[in-house]
Design a protein around this motif. Structure first.
Motif, PDB file in Angstrom:
ATOM      1  N   ASP A   9      -8.665  11.090  -8.356  1.00 20.08           N
ATOM      2  CA  ASP A   9      -7.345  10.677  -7.866  1.00 20.08           C
ATOM      3  C   ASP A   9      -7.382   9.192  -7.546  1.00 20.08           C
ATOM      4  OD1 ASP A   9      -4.910  10.283  -6.761  1.00 20.08           O
ATOM      5  OD2 ASP A   9      -5.202  11.617  -5.043  1.00 20.08           O
ATOM      6  N   GLU A  10      -7.043   8.383  -8.540  1.00 17.31           N
ATOM      7  CA  GLU A  10      -7.145   6.927  -8.347  1.00 17.31           C
ATOM      8  C   GLU A  10      -6.020   6.371  -7.478  1.00 17.31           C
ATOM      9  OE1 GLU A  10      -6.781   4.573 -11.866  1.00 17.31           O
ATOM     10  OE2 GLU A  10      -5.031   5.648 -12.589  1.00 17.31           O
ATOM     11  N   MET A  11      -5.004   7.176  -7.208  1.00 15.04           N
ATOM     12  CA  MET A  11      -3.890   6.687  -6.384  1.00 15.04           C
ATOM     13  C   MET A  11      -4.256   6.651  -4.898  1.00 15.04           C
ATOM     14  SD  MET A  11      -1.436   5.735  -8.232  1.00 15.04           S
ATOM     15  CE  MET A  11      -1.053   5.790  -9.968  1.00 15.04           C
ATOM     16  N   LYS A  12      -5.359   7.300  -4.566  1.00 10.32           N
ATOM     17  CA  LYS A  12      -5.842   7.291  -3.178  1.00 10.32           C
ATOM     18  C   LYS A  12      -6.746   6.074  -3.020  1.00 10.32           C
ATOM     19  CE  LYS A  12      -8.547  10.582  -1.951  1.00 10.32           C
ATOM     20  NZ  LYS A  12      -9.064  11.884  -2.222  1.00 10.32           N
ATOM     21  N   GLN A  13      -6.424   5.170  -2.111  1.00 13.94           N
ATOM     22  CA  GLN A  13      -7.220   3.950  -1.961  1.00 13.94           C
ATOM     23  C   GLN A  13      -8.619   4.278  -1.417  1.00 13.94           C
ATOM     24  OE1 GLN A  13      -6.446   0.630  -2.554  1.00 13.94           O
ATOM     25  NE2 GLN A  13      -4.314   0.869  -3.154  1.00 13.94           N
ATOM     26  N   ALA A  14      -9.648   3.669  -2.035  1.00 17.70           N
ATOM     27  CA  ALA A  14     -11.030   3.815  -1.536  1.00 17.70           C
ATOM     28  C   ALA A  14     -11.376   2.540  -0.770  1.00 17.70           C
ATOM     29  CB  ALA A  14     -11.977   3.993  -2.716  1.00 17.70           C
ATOM     30  N   ILE A  26      -2.791 -10.017   5.017  1.00 19.81           N
ATOM     31  CA  ILE A  26      -4.083 -10.616   5.400  1.00 19.81           C
ATOM     32  C   ILE A  26      -4.882 -10.943   4.140  1.00 19.81           C
ATOM     33  CG2 ILE A  26      -6.320 -10.089   6.493  1.00 19.81           C
ATOM     34  CD1 ILE A  26      -4.688  -8.420   8.565  1.00 19.81           C
ATOM     35  N   TYR A  27      -4.872 -10.021   3.170  1.00 20.63           N
ATOM     36  CA  TYR A  27      -5.623 -10.234   1.924  1.00 20.63           C
ATOM     37  C   TYR A  27      -5.113 -11.474   1.195  1.00 20.63           C
ATOM     38  CZ  TYR A  27      -7.781  -9.519  -2.592  1.00 20.63           C
ATOM     39  OH  TYR A  27      -8.517  -9.708  -3.746  1.00 20.63           O
ATOM     40  N   ASP A  28      -3.793 -11.590   1.103  1.00 16.58           N
ATOM     41  CA  ASP A  28      -3.216 -12.728   0.379  1.00 16.58           C
ATOM     42  C   ASP A  28      -3.574 -14.045   1.062  1.00 16.58           C
ATOM     43  OD1 ASP A  28      -1.527 -13.466  -1.916  1.00 16.58           O
ATOM     44  OD2 ASP A  28      -0.241 -14.331  -0.380  1.00 16.58           O
ATOM     45  N   TYR A  59      -4.976  -5.353 -14.750  1.00 16.63           N
ATOM     46  CA  TYR A  59      -5.133  -4.155 -13.913  1.00 16.63           C
ATOM     47  C   TYR A  59      -5.539  -4.577 -12.504  1.00 16.63           C
ATOM     48  CZ  TYR A  59      -5.408  -0.899 -17.907  1.00 16.63           C
ATOM     49  OH  TYR A  59      -5.153  -0.135 -19.008  1.00 16.63           O
ATOM     50  N   GLY A  60      -4.961  -3.927 -11.514  1.00 14.12           N
ATOM     51  CA  GLY A  60      -5.305  -4.252 -10.121  1.00 14.12           C
ATOM     52  C   GLY A  60      -4.804  -5.639  -9.779  1.00 14.12           C
ATOM     53  N   THR A  61      -3.538  -5.861 -10.064  1.00 17.39           N
ATOM     54  CA  THR A  61      -2.963  -7.212  -9.949  1.00 17.39           C
ATOM     55  C   THR A  61      -2.900  -7.700  -8.511  1.00 17.39           C
ATOM     56  OG1 THR A  61      -1.191  -8.578 -10.875  1.00 17.39           O
ATOM     57  CG2 THR A  61      -0.501  -6.572  -9.766  1.00 17.39           C
ATOM     58  N   VAL A  80      -0.349  -4.374 -13.495  1.00 15.93           N
ATOM     59  CA  VAL A  80      -0.464  -2.963 -13.125  1.00 15.93           C
ATOM     60  C   VAL A  80      -1.249  -2.834 -11.818  1.00 15.93           C
ATOM     61  CG1 VAL A  80      -1.454  -0.757 -13.882  1.00 15.93           C
ATOM     62  CG2 VAL A  80      -0.417  -2.299 -15.568  1.00 15.93           C
ATOM     63  N   ASP A  81      -0.769  -1.996 -10.924  1.00 14.55           N
ATOM     64  CA  ASP A  81      -1.513  -1.719  -9.684  1.00 14.55           C
ATOM     65  C   ASP A  81      -1.086  -0.344  -9.178  1.00 14.55           C
ATOM     66  OD1 ASP A  81      -3.046  -3.885  -7.566  1.00 14.55           O
ATOM     67  OD2 ASP A  81      -2.429  -1.947  -6.740  1.00 14.55           O
ATOM     68  N   ILE A  82      -2.010   0.304  -8.467  1.00 14.56           N
ATOM     69  CA  ILE A  82      -1.678   1.634  -7.926  1.00 14.56           C
ATOM     70  C   ILE A  82      -0.829   1.536  -6.659  1.00 14.56           C
ATOM     71  CG2 ILE A  82      -3.704   2.820  -8.871  1.00 14.56           C
ATOM     72  CD1 ILE A  82      -4.905   2.621  -5.978  1.00 14.56           C
ATOM     73  N   THR A 124      -9.119  -8.063 -15.376  1.00 20.13           N
ATOM     74  CA  THR A 124      -9.155  -7.317 -14.122  1.00 20.13           C
ATOM     75  C   THR A 124     -10.160  -7.972 -13.179  1.00 20.13           C
ATOM     76  OG1 THR A 124      -9.328  -5.172 -13.056  1.00 20.13           O
ATOM     77  CG2 THR A 124     -10.722  -5.483 -15.003  1.00 20.13           C
ATOM     78  N   GLN A 125      -9.675  -8.284 -11.977  1.00 22.81           N
ATOM     79  CA  GLN A 125     -10.512  -9.009 -11.026  1.00 22.81           C
ATOM     80  C   GLN A 125     -10.567  -8.232  -9.711  1.00 22.81           C
ATOM     81  OE1 GLN A 125     -10.203 -13.434 -11.302  1.00 22.81           O
ATOM     82  NE2 GLN A 125      -8.126 -13.011 -12.007  1.00 22.81           N
ATOM     83  N   LEU A 126     -11.783  -7.967  -9.268  1.00 22.30           N
ATOM     84  CA  LEU A 126     -12.032  -7.347  -7.951  1.00 22.30           C
ATOM     85  C   LEU A 126     -11.317  -6.005  -7.785  1.00 22.30           C
ATOM     86  CD1 LEU A 126     -11.657 -10.596  -5.799  1.00 22.30           C
ATOM     87  CD2 LEU A 126     -13.731  -9.633  -6.757  1.00 22.30           C
TER      88      LEU A 126
HETATM   89  C1  LIG Z   1      -9.325  -6.411  -3.908  1.00 25.61           C
HETATM   90  S1  LIG Z   1      -7.726  -6.225  -4.599  1.00 25.61           S
HETATM   91  C2  LIG Z   1      -7.810  -7.400  -5.938  1.00 25.61           C
HETATM   92  C3  LIG Z   1      -6.479  -7.999  -6.251  1.00 25.61           C
HETATM   93  C4  LIG Z   1      -6.464  -9.125  -7.281  1.00 25.61           C
HETATM   94  N1  LIG Z   1      -6.885  -8.685  -8.583  1.00 25.61           N
HETATM   95  C5  LIG Z   1      -7.307 -10.301  -6.850  1.00 25.61           C
HETATM   96  O1  LIG Z   1      -8.182 -10.747  -7.612  1.00 25.61           O
HETATM   97  O2  LIG Z   1      -7.074 -10.808  -5.745  1.00 25.61           O
HETATM   98  C6  LIG Z   1      -7.876  -4.678  -5.450  1.00 25.61           C
HETATM   99  C7  LIG Z   1      -6.566  -4.190  -6.027  1.00 25.61           C
HETATM  100  O3  LIG Z   1      -6.875  -3.113  -6.938  1.00 25.61           O
HETATM  101  C8  LIG Z   1      -5.922  -2.096  -6.746  1.00 25.61           C
HETATM  102  N2  LIG Z   1      -6.521  -0.840  -7.243  1.00 25.61           N
HETATM  103  C9  LIG Z   1      -7.337   0.023  -6.602  1.00 25.61           C
HETATM  104  N3  LIG Z   1      -7.667   1.050  -7.400  1.00 25.61           N
HETATM  105  C10 LIG Z   1      -7.037   0.829  -8.586  1.00 25.61           C
HETATM  106  C11 LIG Z   1      -6.965   1.548  -9.820  1.00 25.61           C
HETATM  107  N4  LIG Z   1      -7.608   2.701  -9.986  1.00 25.61           N
HETATM  108  N5  LIG Z   1      -6.236   1.028 -10.818  1.00 25.61           N
HETATM  109  C12 LIG Z   1      -5.575  -0.163 -10.658  1.00 25.61           C
HETATM  110  N6  LIG Z   1      -5.589  -0.868  -9.519  1.00 25.61           N
HETATM  111  C13 LIG Z   1      -6.310  -0.383  -8.489  1.00 25.61           C
HETATM  112  C14 LIG Z   1      -5.604  -2.129  -5.260  1.00 25.61           C
HETATM  113  O4  LIG Z   1      -4.369  -1.500  -4.969  1.00 25.61           O
HETATM  114  C15 LIG Z   1      -5.594  -3.621  -5.004  1.00 25.61           C
HETATM  115  O5  LIG Z   1      -4.322  -4.163  -5.198  1.00 25.61           O
END
Ligand SMILES: C[S@@+](CC[C@H](N)C(=O)[O-])C[C@H]1O[C@@H](n2cnc3c(N)ncnc32)[C@H](O)[C@@H]1O
Length: 237
Positions: A9-14, A26-28, A59-61, A80-82, A124-126
């Motif tokens: 279940d990738e929609m659940k944040q880990a 805070i992250y931004d 991915y994971g924008t 794309v982001d969850i 895709t970054q981080l």
């Molecule tokens: C640490 S942030 C990185 C954001 C951005 N890429 C950056 O470099 O600052 C991680 C991001 O990945 C997203 N994320 C987590 N699991 C994901 C998944 N399975 N698919 C796509 N995005 C995901 C989170 O919602 C979050 O926005």
């Protein structure tokens, strides 16, 4: 297509909860303090050869800084982001910069279905470390399938290149270095990353990239475990 009951279940944040609006703000702020997105983006554009006709999928924008920055250098960005609140934050940022060629889509590495021209570049970054290893490989395979022929993937993430005998010292040192460079909350964030998220070893990541059908053109092992892979879709596999 229905999602099987056994799928992760990738929609659940880990780990860090990127559904929480305070966490997003805070992250931004932290990222704008620690990173120079414009020059990071310029380097990515040059390395990959992104041009005015390119289609880019991210991915994971997150808060959308890369998507906004790259959008003025290419034809179309799919971001794309969850996390729905992340996408709202990123959408506002793009609107404030009058960027009109970004489509923000709620989805993830495992569940996103691409509609539109095949991307020439996936970035895709981080973000990939939010998936356990089994699912990372499925995610990479999905990226391989989505990319246009000859397309490229830039994957930047925390990936562990370390000597196993020294892993405890290395992690302690990294936490201290982060605290010294960017404050105690950044150290705490890294502790949560190690404890609860799924960053893996370089040799596992590299084998997974290969098995997903990529040729690794470049591997940069940066400071604080930040690793960047530039890969090309191997069309023979
Ligand atoms: C640490 S942030 C990185 C954001 C951005 N890429 C950056 O470099 O600052 C991680 C991001 O990945 C997203 N994320 C987590 N699991 C994901 C998944 N399975 N698919 C796509 N995005 C995901 C989170 O919602 C979050 O926005």
């Amino acid at each position: 297509m229905a999602i099987p009951a056994w799928q992760y279940d990738e929609m659940k944040q880990a780990g860090t909860d990127y559904e929480a609006e305070d966490e997003i703000r805070i992250y931004d702020e932290r990222m704008s303090r620690l990173r120079d997105i414009e020059s990071e983006t310029a380097a990515i554009i040059e390395t990959l050869g992104i041009g005015k006709s390119s289609v880019v999928l991210e991915y994971g924008t997150g808060t959308g800084s890369f998507a906004a920055a790259v959008s003025s250098h290419c034809r179309q960005v799919y971001a794309v982001d969850i996390s729905a609140p992340m996408l709202t934050f990123a959408g506002k940022k793009a609107a404030s910069m009058e960027r009109k060629n970004i489509e923000f889509i709620r989805g993830g590495f495992l569940t996103y279905t691409h509609r539109g021209p095949a991307p020439d570049f996936v970035i895709t970054q981080l973000a990939l470390h939010h998936l356990p290893d089994f699912w990372k490989l499925i995610a990479l395979k999905n990226i391989h399938d989505i990319l246009a022929p000859g397309g490229k993937l830039l994957l930047k993430d925390v990936v562990f290149s370390l000597q196993l005998e020294k892993y405890e010292k290395t992690i302690d040192y990294t936490v201290q270095a982060m605290e010294a460079a960017a404050g105690s909350d950044t150290g705490a964030n890294f502790i949560r990353h190690i404890q609860q998220e799924y960053s893996t070893f370089d040799w596992i990541m590299e084998e997974m990239l290969y098995r997903a059908g990529f040729i690794i053109d470049q591997a940069d092992y940066g400071e604080l475990f930040l690793t960047t892979y530039v890969c090309t879709k191997d069309q023979t596999r």
